[in-house]
Design a protein around this motif. Structure first.
Motif, PDB file in Angstrom:
ATOM      1  N   GLN A   1     -17.451   8.698 -18.272  1.00 33.47           N
ATOM      2  CA  GLN A   1     -16.261   9.507 -18.058  1.00 33.47           C
ATOM      3  C   GLN A   1     -16.446  10.365 -16.814  1.00 33.47           C
ATOM      4  N   ARG A   2     -15.464  10.359 -15.979  1.00 33.05           N
ATOM      5  CA  ARG A   2     -15.537  11.114 -14.725  1.00 33.05           C
ATOM      6  C   ARG A   2     -15.388  12.612 -15.019  1.00 33.05           C
ATOM      7  N   GLN A   3     -16.293  13.397 -14.447  1.00 37.10           N
ATOM      8  CA  GLN A   3     -16.248  14.838 -14.630  1.00 37.10           C
ATOM      9  C   GLN A   3     -15.108  15.439 -13.814  1.00 37.10           C
ATOM     10  N   PRO A   4     -14.458  16.490 -14.320  1.00 40.17           N
ATOM     11  CA  PRO A   4     -13.362  17.110 -13.557  1.00 40.17           C
ATOM     12  C   PRO A   4     -13.861  17.667 -12.243  1.00 40.17           C
ATOM     13  N   ARG A   5     -13.092  17.480 -11.217  1.00 38.73           N
ATOM     14  CA  ARG A   5     -13.468  17.939  -9.887  1.00 38.73           C
ATOM     15  C   ARG A   5     -13.171  19.428  -9.734  1.00 38.73           C
ATOM     16  N   ASN A   6     -13.946  20.056  -8.858  1.00 42.36           N
ATOM     17  CA  ASN A   6     -13.756  21.479  -8.564  1.00 42.36           C
ATOM     18  C   ASN A   6     -12.707  21.600  -7.476  1.00 42.36           C
ATOM     19  N   VAL A   7     -11.456  21.717  -7.878  1.00 43.18           N
ATOM     20  CA  VAL A   7     -10.340  21.699  -6.932  1.00 43.18           C
ATOM     21  C   VAL A   7     -10.303  22.998  -6.143  1.00 43.18           C
ATOM     22  N   GLY A   8     -10.183  22.885  -4.827  1.00 42.08           N
ATOM     23  CA  GLY A   8     -10.029  24.062  -3.982  1.00 42.08           C
ATOM     24  C   GLY A   8     -11.296  24.861  -3.766  1.00 42.08           C
ATOM     25  N   GLY A   9     -12.430  24.350  -4.258  1.00 44.61           N
ATOM     26  CA  GLY A   9     -13.675  25.072  -4.029  1.00 44.61           C
ATOM     27  C   GLY A   9     -13.830  26.306  -4.892  1.00 44.61           C
ATOM     28  N   ALA A  10     -12.944  26.505  -5.898  1.00 47.45           N
ATOM     29  CA  ALA A  10     -13.040  27.693  -6.740  1.00 47.45           C
ATOM     30  C   ALA A  10     -14.234  27.579  -7.669  1.00 47.45           C
ATOM     31  N   ILE A  11     -14.917  28.694  -7.898  1.00 44.52           N
ATOM     32  CA  ILE A  11     -16.091  28.714  -8.750  1.00 44.52           C
ATOM     33  C   ILE A  11     -15.701  29.282 -10.098  1.00 44.52           C
ATOM     34  N   ALA A  12     -15.949  28.525 -11.142  1.00 42.45           N
ATOM     35  CA  ALA A  12     -15.613  28.991 -12.472  1.00 42.45           C
ATOM     36  C   ALA A  12     -16.663  29.995 -12.930  1.00 42.45           C
ATOM     37  N   VAL A  13     -16.231  31.177 -13.304  1.00 40.21           N
ATOM     38  CA  VAL A  13     -17.123  32.237 -13.759  1.00 40.21           C
ATOM     39  C   VAL A  13     -16.750  32.579 -15.192  1.00 40.21           C
ATOM     40  N   SER A  14     -17.754  32.706 -16.030  1.00 41.66           N
ATOM     41  CA  SER A  14     -17.495  33.006 -17.430  1.00 41.66           C
ATOM     42  C   SER A  14     -17.009  34.443 -17.584  1.00 41.66           C
ATOM     43  N   GLN A  15     -16.319  34.679 -18.685  1.00 42.73           N
ATOM     44  CA  GLN A  15     -15.834  36.032 -18.962  1.00 42.73           C
ATOM     45  C   GLN A  15     -16.992  36.995 -19.150  1.00 42.73           C
ATOM     46  N   GLU A  16     -18.081  36.479 -19.679  1.00 44.67           N
ATOM     47  CA  GLU A  16     -19.273  37.328 -19.851  1.00 44.67           C
ATOM     48  C   GLU A  16     -19.795  37.826 -18.509  1.00 44.67           C
ATOM     49  N   ASP A  17     -19.815  36.937 -17.510  1.00 45.13           N
ATOM     50  CA  ASP A  17     -20.270  37.338 -16.176  1.00 45.13           C
ATOM     51  C   ASP A  17     -19.304  38.331 -15.552  1.00 45.13           C
ATOM     52  N   LEU A  18     -18.004  38.092 -15.739  1.00 43.97           N
ATOM     53  CA  LEU A  18     -17.013  39.012 -15.186  1.00 43.97           C
ATOM     54  C   LEU A  18     -17.169  40.404 -15.793  1.00 43.97           C
ATOM     55  N   ASP A  19     -17.372  40.462 -17.105  1.00 37.23           N
ATOM     56  CA  ASP A  19     -17.550  41.755 -17.775  1.00 37.23           C
ATOM     57  C   ASP A  19     -18.823  42.441 -17.300  1.00 37.23           C
ATOM     58  N   ARG A  20     -19.873  41.648 -17.098  1.00 42.62           N
ATOM     59  CA  ARG A  20     -21.144  42.227 -16.638  1.00 42.62           C
ATOM     60  C   ARG A  20     -21.006  42.833 -15.249  1.00 42.62           C
ATOM     61  N   VAL A  21     -20.314  42.109 -14.327  1.00 43.87           N
ATOM     62  CA  VAL A  21     -20.115  42.620 -12.973  1.00 43.87           C
ATOM     63  C   VAL A  21     -19.258  43.884 -12.995  1.00 43.87           C
ATOM     64  N   GLU A  22     -18.215  43.879 -13.817  1.00 39.56           N
ATOM     65  CA  GLU A  22     -17.352  45.055 -13.903  1.00 39.56           C
ATOM     66  C   GLU A  22     -18.118  46.258 -14.443  1.00 39.56           C
ATOM     67  N   ASN A  23     -19.019  46.018 -15.393  1.00 40.64           N
ATOM     68  CA  ASN A  23     -19.835  47.086 -15.947  1.00 40.64           C
ATOM     69  C   ASN A  23     -20.779  47.660 -14.896  1.00 40.64           C
ATOM     70  N   LEU A  24     -21.356  46.782 -14.078  1.00 39.62           N
ATOM     71  CA  LEU A  24     -22.239  47.243 -13.009  1.00 39.62           C
ATOM     72  C   LEU A  24     -21.480  48.085 -11.987  1.00 39.62           C
ATOM     73  N   LYS A  25     -20.261  47.642 -11.656  1.00 43.47           N
ATOM     74  CA  LYS A  25     -19.444  48.405 -10.709  1.00 43.47           C
ATOM     75  C   LYS A  25     -19.132  49.797 -11.250  1.00 43.47           C
ATOM     76  N   GLN A  26     -18.783  49.847 -12.540  1.00 44.41           N
ATOM     77  CA  GLN A  26     -18.446  51.137 -13.142  1.00 44.41           C
ATOM     78  C   GLN A  26     -19.650  52.069 -13.175  1.00 44.41           C
ATOM     79  N   LYS A  27     -20.826  51.523 -13.478  1.00 43.01           N
ATOM     80  CA  LYS A  27     -22.038  52.345 -13.494  1.00 43.01           C
ATOM     81  C   LYS A  27     -22.362  52.862 -12.092  1.00 43.01           C
ATOM     82  N   ARG A  28     -22.193  51.989 -11.086  1.00 44.22           N
ATOM     83  CA  ARG A  28     -22.463  52.412  -9.715  1.00 44.22           C
ATOM     84  C   ARG A  28     -21.482  53.497  -9.278  1.00 44.22           C
ATOM     85  N   GLU A  29     -20.218  53.347  -9.667  1.00 45.27           N
ATOM     86  CA  GLU A  29     -19.225  54.359  -9.309  1.00 45.27           C
ATOM     87  C   GLU A  29     -19.523  55.694  -9.993  1.00 45.27           C
TER      88      GLU A  29
END
Length: 241
Positions: free
Chosen positions: A39-67
């Protein structure tokens, strides 16, 4: 006669093959494994990088702590240290500091002088003139003695003809000004003076990003490089000068 040669040799009566799969001969299939098509794997259209919600929450938490950490540092700064940091910030990002001072609430200070006779009601520096649109009705918001239009750097950076000529060469706006009528020379100098003012007060903004120049400074440029017809284009956010 020998066997016929050509495209159809040995293919008559055989079913067409399916790509990626093998079939066992009819009858005995024991011990044979049927290959399943990949089965052919889905292509990454447009070069967008899929990021998990866990990673997004972690980055947002780091930003808030730095601020939060930066806010605590700012709260603990002394007045003298704050002034030193602001002076460095003015040298590195003059446009940002200028905008913050223009937009933020003014601290109690010297009382603003009343408008001078003939000066618009929105003018504080007493050097502005009426402008055709609300967008252009902007004052430098300085006291008359500290107006941007009378600063020594205004004469050096914005109004000096030699500086303007070099600036035009740097942006490849090469024109034979000595062969042009005075009206065209003044027009070229006015446009470059507006660019110089923007570089001076805001830094490099990039294509399509423009700022309104205070009326007092616009009219200082126009008086230095006048149009014989007194016909000026004015500020248009959709037109690059």
């Amino acid at each position: 006669m020998g066997r016929p040669r050509g495209k159809g040799r040995g293919t008559r009566g055989r079913p067409p093959r399916t790509a990626g799969a093998t079939t066992a001969p009819a009858g005995n299939t024991e011990g044979r494994v049927r290959r399943v098509p990949r089965q052919r794997q889905p292509r990454n259209v447009g070069g967008a990088i899929a990021v998990s919600q866990e990673d997004l929450d972690r980055v947002e938490n780091l930003k808030q702590k730095r601020e939060d950490r930066m806010m605590k540092l700012i709260d603990n700064l002394s007045m003298e240290r704050t002034k030193e940091i602001l002076k460095v910030a003015v040298q590195r990002q003059p446009g940002l500091i200028f905008d913050l001072l223009q937009q933020g609430p003014a601290e109690p200070g010297p009382e603003e002088p009343p408008p001078a006779p003939g000066s618009p009601e929105w003018c504080i520096c007493q050097n502005c003139q009426e402008m055709p649109t609300d967008l252009e009705r902007l004052c430098c918001r300085q006291l008359p003695t500290e107006c941007l239009s009378v600063e020594p750097l205004m004469d050096i950076i914005v109004l000096d003809e030699n500086v303007l000529a070099v600036a035009r060469l740097m942006r490849r706006d090469i024109r034979a000004l000595h062969n042009m009528p005075e009206e065209e020379v003044n027009k070229a100098n006015r446009h470059q003076a507006y660019r110089q003012f923007t570089y001076w007060r805001h830094g490099k903004l990039g294509h399509g990003n423009r700022r309104v120049i205070p009326s007092c400074c616009v009219w200082r440029v126009r008086r230095t490089f006048p149009s014989p017809t007194q016909n000026y284009r004015g500020f248009d956010p959709n037109v690059e000068i």
